[in-house]
Scaffold this motif. Structure first.
Motif, PDB file in Angstrom:
ATOM      1  N   ASP A 183       0.983  -1.326  -0.075  1.00  0.00           N
ATOM      2  CA  ASP A 183       0.084  -0.070   0.214  1.00  0.00           C
ATOM      3  C   ASP A 183       0.979   1.281   0.059  1.00  0.00           C
ATOM      4  O   ASP A 183       1.612   1.334   0.899  1.00  0.00           O
ATOM      5  CB  ASP A 183      -0.904  -0.001   1.242  1.00  0.00           C
ATOM      6  N   LEU A 184       0.669   2.067  -0.928  1.00  0.00           N
ATOM      7  CA  LEU A 184       1.471   3.552  -1.050  1.00  0.00           C
ATOM      8  C   LEU A 184       0.329   4.600  -1.131  1.00  0.00           C
ATOM      9  O   LEU A 184      -0.502   4.439  -2.179  1.00  0.00           O
ATOM     10  CB  LEU A 184       2.301   3.176  -2.314  1.00  0.00           C
ATOM     11  N   LEU A 185       0.963   5.695  -0.408  1.00  0.00           N
ATOM     12  CA  LEU A 185      -0.012   6.809  -0.667  1.00  0.00           C
ATOM     13  C   LEU A 185       0.660   7.547  -1.933  1.00  0.00           C
ATOM     14  O   LEU A 185       2.069   7.808  -1.918  1.00  0.00           O
ATOM     15  CB  LEU A 185       0.206   7.959   0.570  1.00  0.00           C
ATOM     16  N   VAL A 186      -0.167   7.873  -2.738  1.00  0.00           N
ATOM     17  CA  VAL A 186       0.443   8.581  -4.034  1.00  0.00           C
ATOM     18  C   VAL A 186      -0.072  10.091  -3.753  1.00  0.00           C
ATOM     19  O   VAL A 186      -1.172  10.551  -3.958  1.00  0.00           O
ATOM     20  CB  VAL A 186      -0.479   8.180  -5.374  1.00  0.00           C
ATOM     21  N   ILE A 187       0.973  11.059  -3.490  1.00  0.00           N
ATOM     22  CA  ILE A 187       0.756  12.268  -2.787  1.00  0.00           C
ATOM     23  C   ILE A 187       1.273  13.219  -4.127  1.00  0.00           C
ATOM     24  O   ILE A 187       2.321  13.242  -4.553  1.00  0.00           O
ATOM     25  CB  ILE A 187       1.842  12.486  -1.596  1.00  0.00           C
ATOM     26  N   ARG A 188       0.323  14.012  -4.373  1.00  0.00           N
ATOM     27  CA  ARG A 188       0.482  15.132  -5.311  1.00  0.00           C
ATOM     28  C   ARG A 188       1.283  16.497  -4.392  1.00  0.00           C
ATOM     29  O   ARG A 188       0.648  17.108  -3.697  1.00  0.00           O
ATOM     30  CB  ARG A 188      -0.542  15.584  -6.065  1.00  0.00           C
ATOM     31  N   ARG A 189       2.387  16.663  -4.699  1.00  0.00           N
ATOM     32  CA  ARG A 189       3.255  17.791  -3.826  1.00  0.00           C
ATOM     33  C   ARG A 189       2.869  19.024  -4.486  1.00  0.00           C
ATOM     34  O   ARG A 189       2.110  19.155  -5.782  1.00  0.00           O
ATOM     35  CB  ARG A 189       4.861  17.541  -3.817  1.00  0.00           C
ATOM     36  N   ASN A 190       3.077  20.038  -3.666  1.00  0.00           N
ATOM     37  CA  ASN A 190       2.831  21.515  -4.013  1.00  0.00           C
ATOM     38  C   ASN A 190       3.398  21.906  -5.176  1.00  0.00           C
ATOM     39  O   ASN A 190       2.934  22.893  -5.758  1.00  0.00           O
ATOM     40  CB  ASN A 190       2.946  22.153  -2.636  1.00  0.00           C
ATOM     41  N   ASP A 191       4.600  21.396  -5.425  1.00  0.00           N
ATOM     42  CA  ASP A 191       5.588  21.753  -6.622  1.00  0.00           C
ATOM     43  C   ASP A 191       4.786  20.990  -7.805  1.00  0.00           C
ATOM     44  O   ASP A 191       5.587  21.354  -8.727  1.00  0.00           O
ATOM     45  CB  ASP A 191       6.946  21.638  -6.403  1.00  0.00           C
ATOM     46  N   GLY A 192       3.680  20.318  -7.805  1.00  0.00           N
ATOM     47  CA  GLY A 192       3.232  19.182  -8.674  1.00  0.00           C
ATOM     48  C   GLY A 192       3.968  18.050  -8.943  1.00  0.00           C
ATOM     49  O   GLY A 192       3.297  17.285  -9.645  1.00  0.00           O
ATOM     50  N   ARG A 193       5.038  17.689  -8.291  1.00  0.00           N
ATOM     51  CA  ARG A 193       5.608  16.371  -8.484  1.00  0.00           C
ATOM     52  C   ARG A 193       4.881  15.416  -7.837  1.00  0.00           C
ATOM     53  O   ARG A 193       3.910  15.649  -6.734  1.00  0.00           O
ATOM     54  CB  ARG A 193       7.055  16.319  -7.982  1.00  0.00           C
ATOM     55  N   GLU A 194       4.958  14.036  -8.057  1.00  0.00           N
ATOM     56  CA  GLU A 194       4.253  12.903  -7.163  1.00  0.00           C
ATOM     57  C   GLU A 194       5.470  12.271  -6.157  1.00  0.00           C
ATOM     58  O   GLU A 194       6.669  12.109  -6.551  1.00  0.00           O
ATOM     59  CB  GLU A 194       3.666  11.811  -8.173  1.00  0.00           C
ATOM     60  N   LEU A 195       4.903  11.888  -5.096  1.00  0.00           N
ATOM     61  CA  LEU A 195       5.692  11.553  -4.034  1.00  0.00           C
ATOM     62  C   LEU A 195       5.059  10.021  -3.403  1.00  0.00           C
ATOM     63  O   LEU A 195       3.830  10.296  -3.348  1.00  0.00           O
ATOM     64  CB  LEU A 195       5.668  12.427  -2.882  1.00  0.00           C
TER      65      LEU A 195
END
Length: 201
Positions: free
Chosen positions: A159-171
């Motif tokens: 299980d991974l959280l796919v996070i949209r960072r404030n600079d537009g990148r994915e984490l």
């Protein structure tokens, strides 16, 4: 580049995905019906009307029990009554009432199968969540600095959280308690305590 660490003590997510739909009613009586996507119909299987499905649920035996009736998106393709469900290798195959040949099965390709959100069973553990409960939450580090927003949950390799960072990148953040020590649904946030190098991936 650092590799994503492997950490024990995983949290648990359930893959039912939430959608908001409006029930057909006059504007003055419009109500919001919350539903969850439990599968997407794929290609036909054989020539007798069976279809393969892409699962979005951890409980296929319950969702697709004989006689189950599922609503659909688009709505004009349903409701659909399940006659039988079976595993075929790693895939699931459904027999649907009234779908008796391959051309009929082909008309259902890419149809989403839905159930009412309130039909979901309660979760057993305090740190167990449905995917849709996490999607859209604000992501902060332990100092309260905002990192972004949970965009979706990946179940490939854990299980991974796919996070949209404030600079537009994915984490990609492993959803384990050592890295995600807090999920506060009421406050609309998750707290991430990233190990060295994770934010640079």
């Amino acid at each position: 580049m650092s590799s994503t660490p492997t950490v024990a003590d995983p949290r648990t997510t359930n893959q039912d995905h939430e959608r908001l739909r409006c029930s057909p009613a006059p504007p003055e009586a419009l109500t919001i019906v919350k539903t969850v996507v439990v599968a997407r119909i794929g290609r036909p299987q054989g020539v007798l009307g069976e279809v393969t499905i892409e699962l979005h649920t951890d409980a296929p035996e319950e969702r697709f029990a004989d006689g189950s009736v599922l609503t659909t998106d688009p709505p004009e393709r349903g409701p659909l009554r399940i006659e039988a469900a079976r595993q075929h290798g790693s895939a699931w195959v459904l027999s649907i009432e009234g779908i008796e040949d391959r051309p009929s099965a082909e008309t259902l390709r890419n149809t989403l199968l839905l159930v009412a959100a309130d039909e979901r069973p309660p979760l057993d553990q305090v740190d167990e969540f449905y995917d849709d409960q996490l999607i859209g939450l604000r992501v902060e580090d332990t100092e309260g600095f905002e990192l972004g927003q949970v965009r979706r949950i990946s179940h490939v390799g854990g299980d991974l959280l796919v996070i949209r960072r404030n600079d537009g990148r994915e984490l990609l953040v492993p959803f384990v308690s050592a890295i995600v020590p807090e999920v506060d649904l009421a406050a609309g946030k998750v707290v991430v305590d990233p190990p060295p190098g994770l934010l640079e991936l």
